[in-house]
Scaffold this motif. Structure first.
Motif, PDB file in Angstrom:
ATOM      1  N   ASP A   9       0.970  -1.255   0.130  1.00 22.96           N
ATOM      2  CA  ASP A   9       0.132   0.125   0.073  1.00 22.96           C
ATOM      3  C   ASP A   9       0.859   1.186   0.074  1.00 22.96           C
ATOM      4  O   ASP A   9       1.948   1.136   0.631  1.00 22.96           O
ATOM      5  CB  ASP A   9      -0.903  -0.024   1.295  1.00 22.96           C
ATOM      6  CG  ASP A   9      -1.858  -1.165   1.046  1.00 22.96           C
ATOM      7  OD1 ASP A   9      -2.263  -1.766   0.097  1.00 22.96           O
ATOM      8  OD2 ASP A   9      -2.380  -1.419   2.406  1.00 22.96           O
ATOM      9  N   PRO A  13      -2.086   9.074  -4.660  1.00 21.71           N
ATOM     10  CA  PRO A  13      -3.216   8.804  -5.455  1.00 21.71           C
ATOM     11  C   PRO A  13      -2.941   7.780  -6.603  1.00 21.71           C
ATOM     12  O   PRO A  13      -1.793   7.633  -7.082  1.00 21.71           O
ATOM     13  CB  PRO A  13      -3.589  10.074  -5.992  1.00 21.71           C
ATOM     14  CG  PRO A  13      -2.976  11.091  -5.401  1.00 21.71           C
ATOM     15  CD  PRO A  13      -1.830  10.608  -4.743  1.00 21.71           C
ATOM     16  N   ILE A  14      -3.911   6.972  -7.002  1.00 25.56           N
ATOM     17  CA  ILE A  14      -3.870   6.127  -7.940  1.00 25.56           C
ATOM     18  C   ILE A  14      -3.520   6.625  -9.406  1.00 25.56           C
ATOM     19  O   ILE A  14      -2.392   5.902  -9.908  1.00 25.56           O
ATOM     20  CB  ILE A  14      -5.016   5.188  -8.207  1.00 25.56           C
ATOM     21  CG1 ILE A  14      -4.945   3.944  -8.925  1.00 25.56           C
ATOM     22  CG2 ILE A  14      -6.287   5.942  -8.821  1.00 25.56           C
ATOM     23  CD1 ILE A  14      -6.073   3.201  -9.034  1.00 25.56           C
ATOM     24  N   ASP A  15      -3.728   7.765  -9.692  1.00 22.42           N
ATOM     25  CA  ASP A  15      -3.305   8.183 -10.878  1.00 22.42           C
ATOM     26  C   ASP A  15      -1.735   8.390 -10.791  1.00 22.42           C
ATOM     27  O   ASP A  15      -0.958   8.240 -11.922  1.00 22.42           O
ATOM     28  CB  ASP A  15      -3.855   9.641 -11.125  1.00 22.42           C
ATOM     29  CG  ASP A  15      -5.342   9.447 -11.694  1.00 22.42           C
ATOM     30  OD1 ASP A  15      -5.513   8.297 -12.046  1.00 22.42           O
ATOM     31  OD2 ASP A  15      -6.051  10.333 -11.537  1.00 22.42           O
ATOM     32  N   TRP A  18       0.191   4.942 -11.141  1.00 19.71           N
ATOM     33  CA  TRP A  18      -0.046   4.468 -12.546  1.00 19.71           C
ATOM     34  C   TRP A  18       0.691   5.154 -13.500  1.00 19.71           C
ATOM     35  O   TRP A  18       1.544   4.508 -14.216  1.00 19.71           O
ATOM     36  CB  TRP A  18      -1.559   4.546 -13.005  1.00 19.71           C
ATOM     37  CG  TRP A  18      -1.747   4.027 -14.240  1.00 19.71           C
ATOM     38  CD1 TRP A  18      -2.249   4.740 -15.342  1.00 19.71           C
ATOM     39  CD2 TRP A  18      -1.913   2.629 -14.700  1.00 19.71           C
ATOM     40  NE1 TRP A  18      -2.394   3.793 -16.562  1.00 19.71           N
ATOM     41  CE2 TRP A  18      -2.459   2.558 -15.856  1.00 19.71           C
ATOM     42  CE3 TRP A  18      -1.766   1.477 -13.931  1.00 19.71           C
ATOM     43  CZ2 TRP A  18      -2.501   1.302 -16.584  1.00 19.71           C
ATOM     44  CZ3 TRP A  18      -2.040   0.292 -14.489  1.00 19.71           C
ATOM     45  CH2 TRP A  18      -2.218  -0.012 -15.882  1.00 19.71           C
ATOM     46  N   ARG A  68      -6.896  -0.609 -14.466  1.00 22.01           N
ATOM     47  CA  ARG A  68      -5.448  -0.132 -14.050  1.00 22.01           C
ATOM     48  C   ARG A  68      -4.733  -1.504 -13.995  1.00 22.01           C
ATOM     49  O   ARG A  68      -4.270  -1.663 -12.774  1.00 22.01           O
ATOM     50  CB  ARG A  68      -5.633   0.696 -12.764  1.00 22.01           C
ATOM     51  CG  ARG A  68      -6.336   1.909 -12.720  1.00 22.01           C
ATOM     52  CD  ARG A  68      -5.704   2.898 -13.432  1.00 22.01           C
ATOM     53  NE  ARG A  68      -6.406   4.149 -13.570  1.00 22.01           N
ATOM     54  CZ  ARG A  68      -5.733   5.606 -13.545  1.00 22.01           C
ATOM     55  NH1 ARG A  68      -4.523   5.503 -13.364  1.00 22.01           N
ATOM     56  NH2 ARG A  68      -6.603   6.469 -13.428  1.00 22.01           N
ATOM     57  N   LEU A  86      -3.468  -2.174  -9.936  1.00 24.18           N
ATOM     58  CA  LEU A  86      -3.512  -0.869  -8.949  1.00 24.18           C
ATOM     59  C   LEU A  86      -5.020  -0.789  -8.478  1.00 24.18           C
ATOM     60  O   LEU A  86      -5.741  -0.708  -9.389  1.00 24.18           O
ATOM     61  CB  LEU A  86      -3.070   0.529  -9.544  1.00 24.18           C
ATOM     62  CG  LEU A  86      -1.476   0.674  -9.448  1.00 24.18           C
ATOM     63  CD1 LEU A  86      -0.616  -0.315 -10.140  1.00 24.18           C
ATOM     64  CD2 LEU A  86      -1.136   2.070 -10.064  1.00 24.18           C
ATOM     65  N   LYS A  87      -5.280  -0.674  -7.065  1.00 23.17           N
ATOM     66  CA  LYS A  87      -6.503  -0.213  -6.788  1.00 23.17           C
ATOM     67  C   LYS A  87      -6.392   0.747  -5.659  1.00 23.17           C
ATOM     68  O   LYS A  87      -5.531   0.632  -4.789  1.00 23.17           O
ATOM     69  CB  LYS A  87      -6.938  -1.733  -6.090  1.00 23.17           C
ATOM     70  CG  LYS A  87      -6.985  -2.868  -6.777  1.00 23.17           C
ATOM     71  CD  LYS A  87      -8.409  -3.188  -7.601  1.00 23.17           C
ATOM     72  CE  LYS A  87      -8.351  -4.365  -8.385  1.00 23.17           C
ATOM     73  NZ  LYS A  87      -8.839  -4.586  -9.388  1.00 23.17           N
ATOM     74  N   PRO A  88      -7.538   1.400  -5.946  1.00 25.34           N
ATOM     75  CA  PRO A  88      -7.550   2.776  -5.094  1.00 25.34           C
ATOM     76  C   PRO A  88      -8.157   2.205  -3.502  1.00 25.34           C
ATOM     77  O   PRO A  88      -8.861   1.377  -3.480  1.00 25.34           O
ATOM     78  CB  PRO A  88      -8.610   3.777  -5.509  1.00 25.34           C
ATOM     79  CG  PRO A  88      -9.463   2.941  -6.440  1.00 25.34           C
ATOM     80  CD  PRO A  88      -8.593   1.805  -6.822  1.00 25.34           C
ATOM     81  N   HIS A  93      -4.398   6.929  -1.269  1.00 24.87           N
ATOM     82  CA  HIS A  93      -3.658   5.593  -0.923  1.00 24.87           C
ATOM     83  C   HIS A  93      -4.113   4.831  -1.923  1.00 24.87           C
ATOM     84  O   HIS A  93      -5.415   4.607  -2.503  1.00 24.87           O
ATOM     85  CB  HIS A  93      -3.945   5.194   0.311  1.00 24.87           C
ATOM     86  CG  HIS A  93      -3.370   6.150   1.602  1.00 24.87           C
ATOM     87  ND1 HIS A  93      -4.139   7.060   2.084  1.00 24.87           N
ATOM     88  CD2 HIS A  93      -2.065   6.107   2.109  1.00 24.87           C
ATOM     89  CE1 HIS A  93      -3.420   7.693   2.933  1.00 24.87           C
ATOM     90  NE2 HIS A  93      -2.340   7.068   2.936  1.00 24.87           N
ATOM     91  N   THR A  94      -3.083   3.820  -2.538  1.00 27.62           N
ATOM     92  CA  THR A  94      -3.221   2.887  -3.747  1.00 27.62           C
ATOM     93  C   THR A  94      -2.729   1.613  -3.117  1.00 27.62           C
ATOM     94  O   THR A  94      -1.581   1.487  -2.652  1.00 27.62           O
ATOM     95  CB  THR A  94      -2.507   3.518  -4.844  1.00 27.62           C
ATOM     96  OG1 THR A  94      -3.178   4.927  -5.399  1.00 27.62           O
ATOM     97  CG2 THR A  94      -2.941   2.389  -6.018  1.00 27.62           C
ATOM     98  N   ARG A  95      -3.393   0.518  -3.434  1.00 34.24           N
ATOM     99  CA  ARG A  95      -2.652  -0.697  -3.286  1.00 34.24           C
ATOM    100  C   ARG A  95      -1.960  -1.256  -4.637  1.00 34.24           C
ATOM    101  O   ARG A  95      -2.951  -1.049  -5.706  1.00 34.24           O
ATOM    102  CB  ARG A  95      -3.905  -1.917  -2.871  1.00 34.24           C
ATOM    103  CG  ARG A  95      -3.189  -3.304  -2.907  1.00 34.24           C
ATOM    104  CD  ARG A  95      -3.851  -4.293  -2.013  1.00 34.24           C
ATOM    105  NE  ARG A  95      -3.815  -3.554  -0.810  1.00 34.24           N
ATOM    106  CZ  ARG A  95      -4.556  -3.868   0.378  1.00 34.24           C
ATOM    107  NH1 ARG A  95      -5.653  -5.007   0.194  1.00 34.24           N
ATOM    108  NH2 ARG A  95      -4.513  -3.642   1.637  1.00 34.24           N
TER     109      ARG A  95
END
Length: 142
Positions: A9, A13-15, A18, A68, A86-88, A93-95
């Motif tokens: 984790d 942010p996910i963006d 990525w 993603r 990738l998961k928000p 925070h992103t996993r």
């Protein structure tokens, strides 16, 4: 084939995660053994990898799926394949989940190293370490 899945984790942010995952030229900053990496035409990547005292050039095809997920596979020996998903978790925070499919004997023959369970443990340690380095890389750039 053996399959390994690990996740970390990260506090971005996910963006952002990525975008950074797609910067192949920065892989030496967080992937153990990668000495040089560059994007090639037609969804390919070239990596110069040193492991077990041996240096190899690897070519990989990379593609994105919905939701993603980045898929990749080598185009020659050793045959490796995997995904990064990738998961928000929330807005900041992103996993990051890594999945690696490999033949232990082929990896040992190509890069050297221990046999059997010891090699599987070594590969698991490297993947976990790379994910932690990716986390540090992402969070350092905030």
């Amino acid at each position: 084939m053996s399959t390994l899945e690990e996740h970390v984790d990260v506090g971005v942010p996910i963006d952002r995660a990525w975008d950074r995952l797609h910067r192949v030229e920065n892989f030496p900053s967080f992937v153990e053994g990668v000495r040089d990496a560059r994007t090639e035409p037609n969804g390919r990547a070239h990596l110069d990898v040193e492991a077990g005292g041996r240096t190899r050039e690897l070519e990989a095809e990379v593609s994105d799926r919905k939701e993603r997920v980045m898929e990749w596979h080598t185009t020659g020996a050793p045959l490796l394949a995997g995904t990064f998903s990738l998961k928000p978790i929330d807005r900041t925070h992103t996993r990051v989940q890594a999945r690696l499919e490999y033949d232990p004997d082929t990896v040992r023959e190509t890069f050297g190293g221990p046999k059997g369970f010891a090699q599987a443990n070594a590969i698991e340690r490297v993947v976990r370490s790379d994910l932690e380095h990716f986390k540090d890389y992402l969070e350092r750039e905030r």
